[in-house]
Design a protein around this motif. Structure first.
Motif: not given
Lengths: 514, 465
Positions: A199-210
């Motif tokens: 899940w994401l919680d107001d997180e940057n998509i680029w960093e999460e994809c990495q």
């Protein structure tokens, strides 16, 4: 994978002694998706440019391929007529009204290649957006310097919140995030192991994809054409462009060559840690610290951050999870004549919209609590892989920790073993600079053949391209510096069983991987 | 946490064949093998014959609750004497009775069959718990009929998603369809499982004083699995006269074959409960148990329902004045440790293996087939319709239960059920879910007693019906 050169003569022209560089740079000033409008072709103004793509980063080294900064490009454009100057009402700013406040987030495409006779043959070398422009003038020579970031620019600060997704492959999760950010074109390998909870919680998509890519041992980056790309860990032994040499680099077209051993990238072992999660029984996720006041006939949205991530949230129950009163205090009923509540829940927070249907009284919501099914963390565990080749002295262990998407031992088993193989021997890192080979992409295999004098035997190595920077100056050549990782020993074997290609056999089959 | 089915990755052409992926197939098979060997409790059957008077009309002789985990209802009961008609049905979403199967006749009969419930979606919702029942009507003008229910269970209709497992051929080019076929079937078998673990409804206290009589106080049935043993247990207490030997507790295997007014039986266990053993409880109940080995039962047919009958016997005049109390009977399948003949040898894959061929890969197919219908390790998924308080084996994370107003639900655990955990009781008249991880004393596989509930069942997830 290497760009297609079908229909071109680039495979021969690139190595010509007197190859004439073909360049084309276009900017989509009005962001209409094409580069055909007036003044969008700025090629004639290009004084110089440079482009940089990298999977290998000096700071993070071999353990983290792809987990790097975005690709970038810089250009110097001639501005003798002050065309780009924001003070020039007859220039670019006056032509495209949206640029009146400056040039920012303008799509740009840089194409470079070679002429075949009178015909320019380009390939895309960079797609991104202009992030900054500065104008300078010296001794009457006016230029603008343009700094560009690849298409990740739209993802770098794009904050996203999602609900908890179960058992998604990292590739599936990456695709979902890209779509949420409006990116509909991507090139993603199928990942190897599912992530139990993401899940994401107001997180940057680029960093999460990495992070998702690294959880699978893979790499996430933008291609030269600006396409979000995920390559799984085993891509170099699977993809045709990584198993068959796409170009031969020899001393004939070399301007610079360096051969070094990156001891800093060697480790005696790898420790990989994982921490799972499990769904708990219903519990209080949030409690409002103070009464919530809602003016008459208005709706107030309370943003509630949970103590734990949650699989599901129970809709607040009237008179159980909150009390609704006026300042009297008089109880306010639930419904169109009183209070109404709706909840938009994400993985670790919720937006609670509270509507006061009273026309004259302020509504107070007291003791608001959100209940739900939390996702609880298990104790972290780790596993260690030690070198099997005994090539590295001492004790130097690489830790794989802190990735929230590494939640199972299955994930760790694969990544840890492959990483140990990658890091347990000293690696040559080669830098080769010469005439630019237009079609090369990250992870392409090339053959480096460099023989300058006897008795020096020189090198004949197949390598993966893990970094690429190029520079061009008008009237001069187009040079490309490649960072090359020799293929040998990156994986324990070079004859792994490839599904769809290898044949079944009870003996002497291609080898099963981790 | 309880063991969970492993994640099995999907593969695609072009991907390296991974030992971790291949081993995930093995883990899936072993998990399902464990499920095929689960310690399944018997289903409590009708206490011998339930006689229905001619004036009673269509009368319920058996009812129990079960979730609709599939669209097949299985019934197995006996009827005797004179003229009768019967119905098998359910109380649906509309709170009305719906007859799902019926019949009529006279004399002895053994109605056994299945009902396809897929046409009942108007009043049945998959996943909800319903009350299922067998009714009997004595239609003769003068004489009553009787019925005895052996089994009333809900089963999955079929193994949804199942396809014949891959047949790997050496020298053939590998393909994603082969390997994903393993995954498809593993998940199909996993989804074939009910997700529930039923309890055994038992007596809460039967008291006997008459000597020289066999007092049958509990009957149950189960679908036989070849090679199984049976764990049996009761709690007993009583008064002894003059210090004499006390009484016998016995277990009979009941065959699905009528013999006179009853059925053919085979005594498989007898325990003489002595004064000293009963006194060990100091006047409180003492648990007696044993595991009856498989060989004792002889050659039984896999998949057939056989019964067990628990009885006590106070022998002869010398025991006059003694009495015996019995409660909380338990009968639980103890599956054989070794798999059925034909179960494959699954050797773990390792990096660098060079035998990715028919022998090792087809072993996976063999395992899948063994677990499927007709296989030696057939999962036999079903949920019996059961009643209230009784025994459960802790295999699932959630307890779903139903309370009447004023009920006091209690879990009793421990060797003699001396431990106590009070369940929440504030919600009555509806099914509630309780996370059993809160009861730390309940270890996986532990037997426990549940009191005070109208119905209870363990489940993989919280009840949302």
């Amino acid at each position: 994978m290497a760009q297609s050169i079908v229909g071109t003569h680039l495979d021969t022209t690139w190595a010509y002694n007197s190859a004439r560089v073909a360049v084309r740079v276009r900017c989509d000033w009005n962001k209409d998706g094409d580069y055909g409008d007036a003044y969008e072709d700025v090629t004639s103004r290009v004084a110089s440019l440079s482009v940089s793509h990298a999977l290998y980063n000096q700071l993070s080294g071999l353990p983290v391929l792809g987990g790097n900064r975005p690709s970038g490009a810089t250009l110097q454009l001639l501005n003798e007529d002050r065309w780009f100057s924001p003070d020039n009402a007859a220039g670019l700013a006056g032509t495209y009204a949206d640029l009146a406040y400056g040039i920012y987030r303008i799509p740009i495409i840089i194409e470079l290649g070679y002429y075949y006779g009178a015909t320019p043959e380009y390939l895309t070398q960079f797609v991104g957006e202009i992030e900054g422009v500065d104008e300078s003038e010296s001794h009457g020579v006016a230029t603008v310097n343009v700094a560009c970031t690849d298409n990740s620019i739209g993802l770098l600060q794009y904050k996203e919140s999602t609900t908890v997704t179960q058992d998604a492959l990292p590739s599936t999760a990456i695709a979902a995030l890209l779509v949420a950010a409006g990116v509909l074109v991507y090139d993603l390998d199928t990942a190897l192991a599912e992530v139990p909870y993401s899940w994401l919680d107001d997180e940057n998509i680029w960093e999460e994809c990495q992070q998702l890519a690294l959880a699978d041992g893979g790499m996430f980056y933008m291609s030269k054409g600006g396409t979000p790309t995920f390559r799984r860990m085993t891509a170099p032994v699977e993809r045709a462009d990584s198993t068959v040499s796409q170009a031969t680099l020899n001393e004939g077209n070399a301007a610079f060559y360096r051969n070094s051993i990156a001891w800093r990238d060697c480790y005696t072992g790898v420790i990989a840690e994982w921490a799972g999660r499990y769904p708990g029984t219903v519990a209080e996720l949030y409690r409002a610290p103070a009464p919530i006041a809602i003016p008459p006939s208005e709706t107030v949205t309370e943003e509630c951050r949970f103590r734990y991530p949650a699989m599901a949230v129970v809709t607040p129950e009237y008179d159980v999870d909150y009390q609704a009163i006026t300042s009297g205090p008089n109880t306010v009923p639930y419904g169109v004549a009183g209070v109404q509540i709706s909840v938009t829940a994400y993985g670790q927070r919720a937006d609670v919209a509270i509507t006061n249907n009273l026309t004259d009284d302020t509504l107070y919501v007291m003791n608001l609590a959100l209940r739900g099914y939390p996702l609880l963390g298990e104790e972290a565990q780790q596993k260690r892989w030690d070198q099997t080749l005994a090539l590295i002295d001492g004790e130097k262990v690489y830790p794989i920790r802190g990735n929230p998407y590494v939640q199972t031992q299955e994930q760790v088993e694969r990544v840890g073993a492959f990483m140990r193989d990658r890091l347990q021997r000293p690696r040559r890192m080669l830098a080769w600079k010469g005439a630019a080979c237009p079609w090369l992409e990250m992870l392409d295999r090339v053959t480096l053949s460099h023989h300058t004098m006897t008795p020096n035997p020189g090198v004949d190595l197949d390598c993966y391209v893990v970094g690429m920077s190029m520079s061009y100056s008008a009237g001069a050549g187009w040079l490309q510096e490649l960072t090359l990782l020799p293929v040998g020993g990156v994986f324990a074997y070079d004859d792994y069983f490839i599904i769809g290609t290898s044949v079944y056999a009870d003996a002497a089959s291609d080898k099963v991987a981790y | 946490m309880l063991p969970a089915f492993p994640r099995v990755p999907e593969v695609e052409n072009g991907m390296v064949l991974s030992a971790a992926t291949l081993n995930s197939y093995h883990r899936g098979l072993r998990y399902l093998l464990g499920q095929a060997h689960e310690p399944r409790l018997y289903q409590t059957a009708t206490d011998v014959w339930h006689e229905v008077g001619i004036a009673e009309g269509m009368h319920t002789i058996y009812s129990g609750n079960a979730p609709l985990i599939g669209w097949t209802l299985y019934y197995n009961f006996w009827v005797m004497d004179w003229d009768w008609s019967w119905q098998v049905g359910v109380t649906g979403d509309d709170a009305a009775w719906h007859t799902l199967a019926s019949g009529s006749g006279s004399g002895d009969a053994h109605p056994v069959g299945t009902v396809d419930l897929s046409g009942s979606a108007a009043f049945l919702t998959e996943g909800k718990i319903y009350t299922w029942a067998v009714k009997l009507d004595s239609t003769h003008a003068s004489y009553n009929s009787s019925g005895a229910v052996w089994a009333l269970t809900i089963r999955p209709s079929s193994v949804a998603g199942w396809a014949a497992p891959p047949a790997i051929v050496n020298a053939a080019v590998s393909d994603e369809a082969d390997l994903n076929g393993f995954r498809t079937d593993l998940y199909a078998l996993r989804d074939w499982l009910t997700g529930y673990n039923h309890g055994l409804t038992g007596t809460t206290g039967s008291h006997y004083v008459d000597v020289s009589q066999w007092h049958t106080f509990w009957r149950g049935t189960q679908r036989w699995k070849a090679g199984q043993s049976v764990y049996v247990s009761i709690q007993a207490k009583g008064y002894q006269n003059n210090g004499r030997k006390y009484c016998d507790w016995g277990v009979d295997l009941v065959y699905p074959t009528r013999s006179g007014a009853y059925w053919s039986t085979l005594n498989v266990y007898t325990k003489s409960m002595t004064q000293a053993e009963l006194n060990a409880g100091g006047g409180q109940y003492v648990r007696f148990d044993a595991t009856i080995p498989s060989a004792t039962f002889g050659a039984l047919t896999e998949g057939t329902y056989y019964g067990l009958a628990f009885w006590v016997y106070l022998g002869g005049a010398a025991e006059a004045g003694n009495d015996i109390w019995v409660q909380r009977p338990i009968a639980k399948r103890v599956a054989r440790v070794t798999p059925a003949a034909g179960w494959p040898t699954l050797t773990e894959w390792a990096h660098g293996d060079v035998d990715a061929g028919a022998t090792r890969l087809n072993a996976i197919s063999t395992g899948l087939t063994q677990l499927y219908t007709g296989g030696g390790e057939n999962l036999f998924p079903e949920v019996p319709a059961t009643g209230g308080p009784g025994a459960l084996v802790h295999t699932k994370p959630w307890l779903v239960y139903y309370l009447a107003a004023g009920a006091e639900p209690v879990i009793r655990f421990g060797a003699n059920n001396e431990g106590r955990y009070d369940l929440p009781k504030d919600v009555t008249g509806q099914f509630v879910s309780f996370d059993l991880s809160a009861v730390r004393q309940l270890t996986p596989g532990a037997l426990y007693i549940l009191e005070g509930v109208t119905y209870a069942i363990e489940a993989d997830g919280a009840y949302s019906g």
